[in-house]
Design a protein around this motif. Structure first.
Motif, PDB file in Angstrom:
ATOM      1  N   MET A  19     -51.677 -22.244-124.254  1.00 26.07           N
ATOM      2  CA  MET A  19     -51.270 -23.551-124.709  1.00 26.07           C
ATOM      3  C   MET A  19     -50.322 -24.277-124.640  1.00 26.07           C
ATOM      4  SD  MET A  19     -53.499 -25.084-127.002  1.00 26.07           S
ATOM      5  CE  MET A  19     -53.181 -26.679-127.454  1.00 26.07           C
ATOM      6  N   LYS A  20     -49.733 -23.731-124.433  1.00 26.37           N
ATOM      7  CA  LYS A  20     -48.037 -23.850-124.178  1.00 26.37           C
ATOM      8  C   LYS A  20     -47.983 -24.926-122.984  1.00 26.37           C
ATOM      9  CE  LYS A  20     -43.212 -22.256-123.810  1.00 26.37           C
ATOM     10  NZ  LYS A  20     -42.224 -21.479-123.733  1.00 26.37           N
ATOM     11  N   ILE A  21     -48.979 -23.989-122.089  1.00 26.15           N
ATOM     12  CA  ILE A  21     -48.874 -24.787-120.726  1.00 26.15           C
ATOM     13  C   ILE A  21     -49.518 -25.931-121.212  1.00 26.15           C
ATOM     14  CG2 ILE A  21     -50.759 -24.949-118.712  1.00 26.15           C
ATOM     15  CD1 ILE A  21     -49.726 -21.495-118.922  1.00 26.15           C
ATOM     16  N   ALA A  22     -51.155 -25.994-121.779  1.00 20.41           N
ATOM     17  CA  ALA A  22     -52.085 -27.184-121.953  1.00 20.41           C
ATOM     18  C   ALA A  22     -50.987 -28.752-122.978  1.00 20.41           C
ATOM     19  CB  ALA A  22     -53.327 -27.075-122.678  1.00 20.41           C
ATOM     20  N   LYS A  60     -56.928 -28.443-141.200  1.00 23.46           N
ATOM     21  CA  LYS A  60     -56.864 -27.275-142.657  1.00 23.46           C
ATOM     22  C   LYS A  60     -55.011 -26.913-141.570  1.00 23.46           C
ATOM     23  CE  LYS A  60     -58.892 -29.732-145.228  1.00 23.46           C
ATOM     24  NZ  LYS A  60     -58.956 -30.645-146.209  1.00 23.46           N
ATOM     25  N   LYS A  61     -54.923 -26.794-140.436  1.00 20.72           N
ATOM     26  CA  LYS A  61     -53.729 -26.709-140.083  1.00 20.72           C
ATOM     27  C   LYS A  61     -52.646 -27.518-139.570  1.00 20.72           C
ATOM     28  CE  LYS A  61     -57.028 -23.472-137.300  1.00 20.72           C
ATOM     29  NZ  LYS A  61     -57.745 -22.737-135.663  1.00 20.72           N
ATOM     30  N   ALA A  62     -52.199 -27.839-141.242  1.00 18.73           N
ATOM     31  CA  ALA A  62     -51.009 -28.501-140.965  1.00 18.73           C
ATOM     32  C   ALA A  62     -49.677 -28.666-140.290  1.00 18.73           C
ATOM     33  CB  ALA A  62     -50.580 -29.005-142.549  1.00 18.73           C
ATOM     34  N   LYS A  63     -49.360 -27.062-140.454  1.00 19.41           N
ATOM     35  CA  LYS A  63     -48.062 -27.143-139.710  1.00 19.41           C
ATOM     36  C   LYS A  63     -48.496 -26.481-138.212  1.00 19.41           C
ATOM     37  CE  LYS A  63     -43.489 -24.931-140.002  1.00 19.41           C
ATOM     38  NZ  LYS A  63     -43.669 -25.069-137.737  1.00 19.41           N
ATOM     39  N   ALA A  64     -49.119 -26.375-138.071  1.00 22.92           N
ATOM     40  CA  ALA A  64     -49.503 -26.199-136.339  1.00 22.92           C
ATOM     41  C   ALA A  64     -49.252 -27.460-135.778  1.00 22.92           C
ATOM     42  CB  ALA A  64     -50.626 -25.834-135.809  1.00 22.92           C
ATOM     43  N   ALA A  65     -50.225 -28.576-136.822  1.00 20.35           N
ATOM     44  CA  ALA A  65     -50.548 -30.061-136.287  1.00 20.35           C
ATOM     45  C   ALA A  65     -49.197 -30.978-136.725  1.00 20.35           C
ATOM     46  CB  ALA A  65     -51.405 -30.632-137.542  1.00 20.35           C
ATOM     47  N   LEU A  66     -48.013 -30.703-137.634  1.00 19.67           N
ATOM     48  CA  LEU A  66     -46.967 -31.229-137.583  1.00 19.67           C
ATOM     49  C   LEU A  66     -46.160 -31.156-136.472  1.00 19.67           C
ATOM     50  CD1 LEU A  66     -45.158 -32.878-138.279  1.00 19.67           C
ATOM     51  CD2 LEU A  66     -43.891 -31.107-140.288  1.00 19.67           C
ATOM     52  N   ASP A  67     -46.624 -29.289-135.365  1.00 20.41           N
ATOM     53  CA  ASP A  67     -45.543 -29.173-134.450  1.00 20.41           C
ATOM     54  C   ASP A  67     -46.001 -29.573-132.930  1.00 20.41           C
ATOM     55  OD1 ASP A  67     -44.073 -26.852-136.023  1.00 20.41           O
ATOM     56  OD2 ASP A  67     -45.438 -25.350-135.080  1.00 20.41           O
ATOM     57  N   PHE A 122     -45.207 -46.196-131.189  1.00 26.54           N
ATOM     58  CA  PHE A 122     -46.213 -46.189-131.919  1.00 26.54           C
ATOM     59  C   PHE A 122     -46.848 -45.543-132.590  1.00 26.54           C
ATOM     60  CE2 PHE A 122     -50.391 -47.573-133.939  1.00 26.54           C
ATOM     61  CZ  PHE A 122     -50.450 -47.829-134.843  1.00 26.54           C
ATOM     62  N   THR A 123     -47.728 -44.977-131.657  1.00 26.62           N
ATOM     63  CA  THR A 123     -48.561 -44.040-131.588  1.00 26.62           C
ATOM     64  C   THR A 123     -48.188 -42.280-132.219  1.00 26.62           C
ATOM     65  OG1 THR A 123     -50.457 -44.182-129.731  1.00 26.62           O
ATOM     66  CG2 THR A 123     -50.100 -41.532-130.257  1.00 26.62           C
ATOM     67  N   THR A 124     -46.624 -42.562-131.388  1.00 24.80           N
ATOM     68  CA  THR A 124     -45.514 -40.695-132.374  1.00 24.80           C
ATOM     69  C   THR A 124     -45.665 -40.938-133.469  1.00 24.80           C
ATOM     70  OG1 THR A 124     -44.825 -40.733-129.767  1.00 24.80           O
ATOM     71  CG2 THR A 124     -44.012 -40.011-131.065  1.00 24.80           C
ATOM     72  N   TYR A 125     -44.730 -41.781-134.075  1.00 27.76           N
ATOM     73  CA  TYR A 125     -44.217 -42.434-135.035  1.00 27.76           C
ATOM     74  C   TYR A 125     -45.824 -42.128-136.554  1.00 27.76           C
ATOM     75  CZ  TYR A 125     -39.830 -44.556-134.149  1.00 27.76           C
ATOM     76  OH  TYR A 125     -38.613 -43.937-133.420  1.00 27.76           O
ATOM     77  N   VAL A 126     -46.727 -42.232-135.766  1.00 23.64           N
ATOM     78  CA  VAL A 126     -47.713 -42.560-136.755  1.00 23.64           C
ATOM     79  C   VAL A 126     -48.184 -40.774-136.739  1.00 23.64           C
ATOM     80  CG1 VAL A 126     -50.727 -43.056-136.683  1.00 23.64           C
ATOM     81  CG2 VAL A 126     -49.023 -45.141-136.253  1.00 23.64           C
ATOM     82  N   GLY A 127     -48.986 -40.384-135.492  1.00 25.34           N
ATOM     83  CA  GLY A 127     -48.841 -38.700-135.568  1.00 25.34           C
ATOM     84  C   GLY A 127     -48.113 -38.086-136.731  1.00 25.34           C
ATOM     85  N   LEU A 128     -46.619 -38.746-137.171  1.00 25.01           N
ATOM     86  CA  LEU A 128     -45.422 -38.204-137.584  1.00 25.01           C
ATOM     87  C   LEU A 128     -45.435 -38.192-138.838  1.00 25.01           C
ATOM     88  CD1 LEU A 128     -42.214 -38.065-135.657  1.00 25.01           C
ATOM     89  CD2 LEU A 128     -43.021 -36.158-135.559  1.00 25.01           C
ATOM     90  N   ALA A 129     -46.091 -39.348-138.943  1.00 29.56           N
ATOM     91  CA  ALA A 129     -46.195 -39.989-140.887  1.00 29.56           C
ATOM     92  C   ALA A 129     -47.574 -38.798-141.091  1.00 29.56           C
ATOM     93  CB  ALA A 129     -47.078 -41.737-140.669  1.00 29.56           C
ATOM     94  N   ARG A 130     -48.372 -38.329-140.347  1.00 32.25           N
ATOM     95  CA  ARG A 130     -49.867 -37.301-140.081  1.00 32.25           C
ATOM     96  C   ARG A 130     -49.493 -36.775-140.989  1.00 32.25           C
ATOM     97  NH1 ARG A 130     -54.998 -40.209-140.939  1.00 32.25           N
ATOM     98  NH2 ARG A 130     -55.463 -42.414-139.209  1.00 32.25           N
ATOM     99  N   GLY A 131     -48.371 -35.702-139.916  1.00 34.97           N
ATOM    100  CA  GLY A 131     -47.857 -34.851-140.183  1.00 34.97           C
ATOM    101  C   GLY A 131     -47.424 -34.246-140.945  1.00 34.97           C
ATOM    102  N   TYR A 132     -46.577 -34.800-141.531  1.00 33.03           N
ATOM    103  CA  TYR A 132     -45.957 -34.821-142.299  1.00 33.03           C
ATOM    104  C   TYR A 132     -46.672 -34.986-143.907  1.00 33.03           C
ATOM    105  CZ  TYR A 132     -41.355 -35.078-139.918  1.00 33.03           C
ATOM    106  OH  TYR A 132     -40.360 -33.790-139.366  1.00 33.03           O
ATOM    107  N   SER A 133     -46.718 -36.045-143.887  1.00 34.92           N
ATOM    108  CA  SER A 133     -48.419 -36.346-145.262  1.00 34.92           C
ATOM    109  C   SER A 133     -48.850 -35.198-145.017  1.00 34.92           C
ATOM    110  CB  SER A 133     -48.728 -37.513-144.374  1.00 34.92           C
ATOM    111  OG  SER A 133     -49.914 -37.306-146.038  1.00 34.92           O
ATOM    112  N   ALA A 134     -49.609 -34.300-144.243  1.00 33.63           N
ATOM    113  CA  ALA A 134     -50.621 -33.661-144.046  1.00 33.63           C
ATOM    114  C   ALA A 134     -49.360 -32.209-144.589  1.00 33.63           C
ATOM    115  CB  ALA A 134     -51.195 -32.844-142.945  1.00 33.63           C
ATOM    116  N   ASN A 135     -48.107 -32.126-144.531  1.00 30.25           N
ATOM    117  CA  ASN A 135     -47.607 -31.010-145.002  1.00 30.25           C
ATOM    118  C   ASN A 135     -46.718 -31.052-146.290  1.00 30.25           C
ATOM    119  OD1 ASN A 135     -46.931 -28.400-142.773  1.00 30.25           O
ATOM    120  ND2 ASN A 135     -47.473 -30.688-141.641  1.00 30.25           N
ATOM    121  N   GLY A 136     -47.164 -32.362-146.933  1.00 34.59           N
ATOM    122  CA  GLY A 136     -46.175 -32.776-148.129  1.00 34.59           C
ATOM    123  C   GLY A 136     -45.362 -33.355-148.237  1.00 34.59           C
ATOM    124  N   ASP A 137     -44.725 -33.391-147.307  1.00 35.41           N
ATOM    125  CA  ASP A 137     -43.294 -33.850-147.194  1.00 35.41           C
ATOM    126  C   ASP A 137     -43.988 -35.395-147.231  1.00 35.41           C
ATOM    127  OD1 ASP A 137     -40.568 -35.174-146.848  1.00 35.41           O
ATOM    128  OD2 ASP A 137     -40.568 -33.424-145.086  1.00 35.41           O
TER     129      ASP A 137
END
Length: 365
Positions: free
Chosen positions: A269-272, A292-299, A312-327
């Motif tokens: 997965m690291k190579i991928a 439901k793998k919020a921490k892995a998604a944020l990574d 744009f897509t990067t910031y949207v992803g971060l918004a979703r990732g932090y939101s999924a982790n409750g931040d």
């Protein structure tokens, strides 16, 4: 001799044309029809002739038109014939794979289809004889399957008999015979996993066995359905031997993970992820949120931010990732950074909807 040969050729051409014309016009003013659909990857095709009601309302069922049970029709070899479930020739139904009819197994093949009609319960018959005319030559010894179903009254009258596919799902459908004000229906089910796997195995023995895309598709099918994981891993290993990209490597990593090969999964997965594009990583992160793998998604979203900063897509992803982790506070910051970078009105509206939710401490995923 040449003249005789030429005459003979012309005669047979004319005869063949006449036969074709005759075959195209069913007797009694009935209509020829066929209907077919796929259930899963199983082809189901019905050939039949369509009689009309023609003013016989209330005089169709339980009459010589559609007789009850089994009768001697006074012609042919059958002394106990069911209704032909149509008009003229055999009504036939063909399945490209094994199926279940009303829960009972029926092998792939082409069958003559008959109905022994009764007011409260009909017997549906699938006969190995699919080539005879009507039911005049029906023999119980040729039955492949019998099932019983209840006929259903309909509000509106159907003038011309028809077969329809209704109540469809991914692996099933109901076939309904509708004529006058009565429906006679039966359910067909397929083993979608079994038929798909068999289809892949056949394809991989042909030229498709050299296409990484299809090998990966088969491997992902095993992964998604949590079936034949070892076989899926073999297909995936073949796929990555042809081409290594984010798609097939992530499939391979996830199969190893499912099989308990954690260290191997992490290394692949690291190579991928290093090979993943902006969109591929973003979609993978969203997939992890769905699992439901919020921490892995944020990574994944944070990796995307390192590879593709200030997008744009990067910031949207971060918004979703932090939101999924409750931040929600950090998620809100990233949503606001994404807003002025929206490439179109649709994306802008979508991000604008994030902001009040995050301000209230509500997850946007």
């Amino acid at each position: 001799m040449k003249t005789i040969t030429l005459f003979t050729a012309i005669f047979f051409q004319c005869f063949a044309l006449t036969a074709q014309l005759h075959k195209s016009i069913p007797p009694g003013g009935n209509k020829k029809a066929l209907v077919g659909e796929q259930i899963g990857i199983t082809d189901v095709v019905i050939h039949y002739d369509r009689p009309g009601v023609k003013g016989r309302e209330g005089k169709i069922y339980g009459t010589p038109v559609v007789h009850k049970g089994f009768e001697n029709l006074g012609f042919g070899t059958s002394k106990a014939a069911p209704w032909r479930a149509g008009a003229n020739e055999n009504t036939t139904i063909e399945f490209s794979t094994d199926v279940k009819i009303e829960g009972k197994d029926l092998q792939a093949g082409k069958y003559g289809f008959f109905i022994a009609y009764e007011t409260n319960e009909c017997t549906l018959i699938f006969s190995k004889n699919s080539t005879s005319w009507g039911s005049y030559f029906y023999s119980e010894n040729e039955d492949a399957l019998r099932v019983k179903v209840k006929p259903t009254a309909m509000d509106k009258s159907v003038e011309w008999l028809k077969y329809e596919f209704i109540n469809q799902t991914e692996n099933s459908a109901t076939i309904a015979l509708e004529w006058e004000k009565l429906m006679i229906a039966f359910k067909i089910e397929v083993d979608l996993v079994k038929t798909r796997l068999e289809n892949y195995r056949l394809a991989f023995r042909d030229k498709d066995g050299f296409r990484w895309e299809l090998m990966d598709e088969g491997a992902r099918f095993c992964l998604t359905n949590n079936t034949n994981l070892e076989e899926g891993l073999e297909w995936s290993n073949t796929a990555i031997s042809f081409s290594q990209n984010f798609t097939d490597l992530s499939t391979n990593a996830n199969l190893h993970d499912k099989l308990g090969h954690k260290t191997k999964s992490d290394s692949i997965m690291k190579i991928a992820m290093e090979k993943g594009s902006l969109v591929e990583l973003h979609q993978y992160g969203r997939k992890l949120i769905g699992e439901k793998k919020a921490k892995a998604a944020l990574d994944i979203f944070q990796l995307n931010a390192k590879k593709h900063p200030k997008d744009f897509t990067t910031y949207v992803g971060l918004a979703r990732g932090y939101s999924a982790n409750g931040d929600y506070k950090t998620a809100l910051v990233n949503a606001k950074l994404a807003l002025p970078l929206a490439p179109n009105d649709l994306n802008k509206t979508s991000v604008q909807a994030f902001i009040p939710k995050l301000e209230k401490g509500t997850d946007i995923n």
